[in-house]
Design an enzyme around this catalytic site. Structure first.
Site, mmCIF file in Angstrom:
data_model
loop_
_atom_site.group_PDB
_atom_site.id
_atom_site.type_symbol
_atom_site.label_atom_id
_atom_site.label_comp_id
_atom_site.label_asym_id
_atom_site.label_seq_id
_atom_site.Cartn_x
_atom_site.Cartn_y
_atom_site.Cartn_z
ATOM 1 N N LEU A 1 5.001 45.004 51.175
ATOM 2 C CA LEU A 1 3.427 44.885 52.169
ATOM 3 C C LEU A 1 2.887 43.685 52.408
ATOM 4 O O LEU A 1 1.671 43.356 52.213
ATOM 5 C CB LEU A 1 2.353 45.904 51.388
ATOM 6 C CG LEU A 1 2.745 47.355 51.619
ATOM 7 C CD1 LEU A 1 1.751 48.257 50.621
ATOM 8 C CD2 LEU A 1 3.046 48.037 53.016
ATOM 9 N N CYS B 1 20.695 40.913 56.626
ATOM 10 C CA CYS B 1 21.170 42.387 56.521
ATOM 11 C C CYS B 1 20.076 43.240 57.477
ATOM 12 O O CYS B 1 20.403 44.032 58.485
ATOM 13 C CB CYS B 1 20.523 42.834 55.086
ATOM 14 S SG CYS B 1 21.887 42.084 54.000
ATOM 15 N N LYS C 1 13.984 33.729 53.950
ATOM 16 C CA LYS C 1 13.075 33.670 52.848
ATOM 17 C C LYS C 1 13.327 32.671 51.672
ATOM 18 O O LYS C 1 14.265 32.162 51.758
ATOM 19 C CB LYS C 1 13.356 35.405 52.369
ATOM 20 C CG LYS C 1 14.502 35.547 51.497
ATOM 21 C CD LYS C 1 14.709 36.676 50.851
ATOM 22 C CE LYS C 1 15.669 36.869 49.984
ATOM 23 N NZ LYS C 1 16.050 38.189 48.989
HETATM 24 N N1 LIG Z 1 23.848 39.390 51.835
HETATM 25 C C1 LIG Z 1 23.054 40.140 51.253
HETATM 26 O O1 LIG Z 1 21.994 39.882 50.718
HETATM 27 C C2 LIG Z 1 23.806 41.642 51.300
HETATM 28 C C3 LIG Z 1 22.970 42.575 50.325
HETATM 29 C C4 LIG Z 1 23.758 43.748 50.592
HETATM 30 C C5 LIG Z 1 24.781 44.179 51.375
HETATM 31 N N2 LIG Z 1 25.291 43.161 52.048
HETATM 32 C C6 LIG Z 1 26.569 43.335 52.872
HETATM 33 O O2 LIG Z 1 27.687 42.849 52.291
HETATM 34 C C7 LIG Z 1 28.636 42.553 53.333
HETATM 35 C C8 LIG Z 1 28.813 41.040 53.096
HETATM 36 O O3 LIG Z 1 27.786 40.340 53.053
HETATM 37 P P1 LIG Z 1 27.768 38.856 52.711
HETATM 38 O O4 LIG Z 1 26.550 38.482 52.904
HETATM 39 O O5 LIG Z 1 28.433 38.717 51.304
HETATM 40 O O6 LIG Z 1 28.789 38.169 53.664
HETATM 41 P P2 LIG Z 1 29.312 36.755 53.806
HETATM 42 O O7 LIG Z 1 29.467 36.283 55.255
HETATM 43 O O8 LIG Z 1 28.641 35.722 53.026
HETATM 44 O O9 LIG Z 1 30.570 36.982 53.230
HETATM 45 C C9 LIG Z 1 31.930 37.841 53.727
HETATM 46 C C10 LIG Z 1 33.157 36.965 53.044
HETATM 47 O O10 LIG Z 1 34.294 37.650 53.717
HETATM 48 C C11 LIG Z 1 35.245 36.830 53.919
HETATM 49 N N3 LIG Z 1 36.198 37.525 54.770
HETATM 50 C C12 LIG Z 1 36.237 38.001 56.019
HETATM 51 N N4 LIG Z 1 36.952 38.797 56.478
HETATM 52 C C13 LIG Z 1 38.250 38.833 55.603
HETATM 53 C C14 LIG Z 1 39.493 39.231 55.411
HETATM 54 N N5 LIG Z 1 40.083 39.825 56.218
HETATM 55 N N6 LIG Z 1 39.958 39.052 53.900
HETATM 56 C C15 LIG Z 1 39.310 38.311 53.067
HETATM 57 N N7 LIG Z 1 38.068 37.897 53.324
HETATM 58 C C16 LIG Z 1 37.605 38.027 54.330
HETATM 59 C C17 LIG Z 1 34.534 35.606 54.651
HETATM 60 O O11 LIG Z 1 35.225 34.487 54.688
HETATM 61 C C18 LIG Z 1 33.340 35.689 53.647
HETATM 62 O O12 LIG Z 1 33.754 34.589 52.571
HETATM 63 C C19 LIG Z 1 28.052 42.930 54.590
HETATM 64 O O13 LIG Z 1 28.283 44.090 55.091
HETATM 65 C C20 LIG Z 1 26.505 42.822 54.389
HETATM 66 O O14 LIG Z 1 25.634 43.636 55.334
HETATM 67 C C21 LIG Z 1 24.685 41.792 52.101
#
Ligand SMILES: NC(=O)c1ccc[n+]([C@@H]2O[C@H](COP(=O)([O-])OP(=O)(O)OC[C@H]3O[C@@H](n4cnc5c(N)ncnc54)[C@H](O)[C@@H]3O)[C@@H](O)[C@H]2O)c1
Length: 470
Positions: free
Chosen positions: A273, A283, A343
């Site tokens: 809030l 996200c 943030k």
């Molecule tokens: N960042 C957050 O705070 C957060 C929190 C909860 C959930 N999520 C979810 O988690 C997922 C990942 O988010 P993130 O922030 O870690 O993403 P990111 O972009 O930081 O990391 C993704 C990684 O996946 C790798 N990658 C892509 N294709 C690939 C493949 N074929 N084989 C191997 N590696 C591969 C990329 O090189 C990269 O290092 C998303 O769906 C996101 O919505 C993120």
């Protein structure tokens, strides 16, 4: 009794890398796979690449021993019992989730399966993704009894990701087979049994042996929806208080008082809030859009989410108008900017409202000196330094000779600045605070004009008895 399980994590970003080192911290053996060779080499060498509390320490403790980094998903698939997919699921042009990275991983896993595996959706994905992953495995010739697909959404927050992972409010496991659910229960046992919290040197957080996190077992579809619904609800809370803050501005009320009055109601709660310049990050924007898109595809009217997005977009424009209201014209004005990350306590600038505001100010002809404790390097990749954009090394340098100082990110560091020093540095003592980090009365006492979100604008009292300069 906790056991040591072989786990593969695919993707070594904010979620994958944190999950990998935290699983190792829980006692498991982990292979972290990424198709980015540069990343894998950096991680093998001990560079965590992202700014996260406790991550460098855990990486140092486990790299190349309990966490091995590699590009070879086939090897990881063969060796491990569970494979967590933690690759990106960005927003597509159409607004829904782009699942092509998830599909690519599923196809690659399918090519190497020779014994039973649990494939875990850790990435945030829309409902029905588990069915698509299943279909994709089958199309690639994998017998149905050789795998299960479960959903285990991640709720960590960037900046506190390690402690969030090890001290979650809940662990959601969506599994339609008892065999797969049992594997996930074994993986999380060190947390759900409380064992982990009793170990010496365990990472501190909100859980303890007497109060371990619950594991909520649901259907896969429910788990997928839980993640999208949770993020959409949090975004809604932010947009709601932002809309209320606009109402407060229009009536000279104080949104901090209103939010406190609301948040003390245990049915509402005080979190999320806090009004500001809108939500951002990798996200909320994409997850709200994806959830809206799922509803649309299912023929369900969920226009509430469209309003959430609309309010969020307007918030940045309202902030720009606030800057204009303080400075009159913007062309040629020198602006100090504090904060570029979406943030505080993270270096992530994806969908950062701070960057949007900086771009709008540049388009209006301002020149900017910007400071962020961790996000400058990433910002420079999208907004290189130029004659009208300088990156500086501290908050006071950003304020130096500026017509106004803007606070755009809620870094803890920005709440504790020497405000007299800021006042000295500024050409005009004007602070426009998009994160409500300061008390208006204090700012006025220290000679500032102080504009914030949803609170009355505060101007220094002019001593009308003082002789005029002329
Ligand atoms: N960042 C957050 O705070 C957060 C929190 C909860 C959930 N999520 C979810 O988690 C997922 C990942 O988010 P993130 O922030 O870690 O993403 P990111 O972009 O930081 O990391 C993704 C990684 O996946 C790798 N990658 C892509 N294709 C690939 C493949 N074929 N084989 C191997 N590696 C591969 C990329 O090189 C990269 O290092 C998303 O769906 C996101 O919505 C993120």
């Amino acid at each position: 009794m906790s056991e040591n399980i072989k786990i593969a994590v695919v993707g070594s970003g904010y979620v994958g890398l944190v999950a990998a080192v935290c699983f190792a911290e829980m006692g498991h053996d982990v292979i972290c796979v990424d198709n980015d060779e540069r990343k894998v080499a950096a991680l093998q060498g001990g560079d965590s690449l992202i700014h996260e509390d406790s991550l460098p320490e855990l990486l140092e403790k486990y790299r190349n021993t309990k966490v091995r980094f590699m590009t070879d998903l086939a090897e990881a698939t063969r060796e491990c019992e569970a494979i967590f997919i933690a690759v990106g699921t960005p927003q597509s042009e159409a607004g829904d989730a782009d699942l092509s990275y998830v599909e690519a991983v599923a196809c690659e896993i399918a090519r190497s399966i020779t014994s039973y595996k649990v494939i875990v959706e850790k990435s945030t994905v829309p409902v029905y993704t588990n069915e698509w992953v299943t279909r994709s495995m089958e199309r690639n010739g994998v017998a149905r009894q050789l795998f299960d697909v479960v959903s285990n959404p991640e709720f960590l927050r960037e900046g506190t990701a390690v402690s969030d992972f090890l001290h979650p409010d809940r662990i959601v496991v969506g599994a339609d087979s008892e065999r797969a659910a049992a594997v996930l229960r074994r993986i999380y046992l060190p947390l759900t049994s409380g064992d982990y919290y009793e170990r010496s040197g365990s990472i501190a957080g909100s859980c303890n042996v007497a109060d371990p996190p619950p594991l909520l077992l649901t259907s896969t579809k429910s788990a997928e929806i839980i993640k999208h619904a949770s993020n959409a609800f949090l975004a809604l809370k932010i947009s709601f208080i932002n809309a209320v803050s606009n109402l407060c501005e229009a009536t000279d009320a104080n949104v901090e008082q209103v939010a406190r009055g609301m948040g003390l109601d245990s049915r509402i709660g005080p979190k999320f809030l806090r009004p500001g310049i809108g939500y951002g990050g990798s996200c909320f924007p994409k997850d709200v859009a994806a959830f809206r898109s799922v509803a649309e595809q299912l023929g369900i009217d969920f226009n509430l989410l469209t309003e959430v997005e609309k309010i969020n977009g307007q918030q940045k424009k309202r902030f720009l108008n606030k800057v204009r209201s303080a400075l009159w014209t913007l062309r040629g004005k020198r602006i100090g900017v504090l904060g570029l990350a979406f943030k505080g306590e993270t270096d992530d600038i994806r969908e950062s409202p701070a960057i949007d505001v900086v771009e709008m100010l540049l388009a209006e002809g301002c020149s900017i000196a910007a400071y962020d404790p961790a996000a400058i390097a990433r910002t420079q990749e999208v907004l290189p330094a130029a004659s009208n954009l300088r990156y500086v090394t501290d908050a006071y340098a950003a304020a130096e000779d500026a017509d106004a100082l803007l606070i755009l990110t809620d870094w803890a560091e920005f709440s504790n600045l020497d405000i007299d020093r800021l006042n000295q540095a500024l050409r005009y003592p004007i602070v426009i605070d998009g994160r409500n980090l300061y008390d208006p009365d204090t700012m006025v006492k220290h000679g500032f004009t102080y504009l914030s979100i949803g609170r009355p604008a505060a101007y220094p009292v002019r001593d009308l008895t003082a002789p005029s300069a002329s």
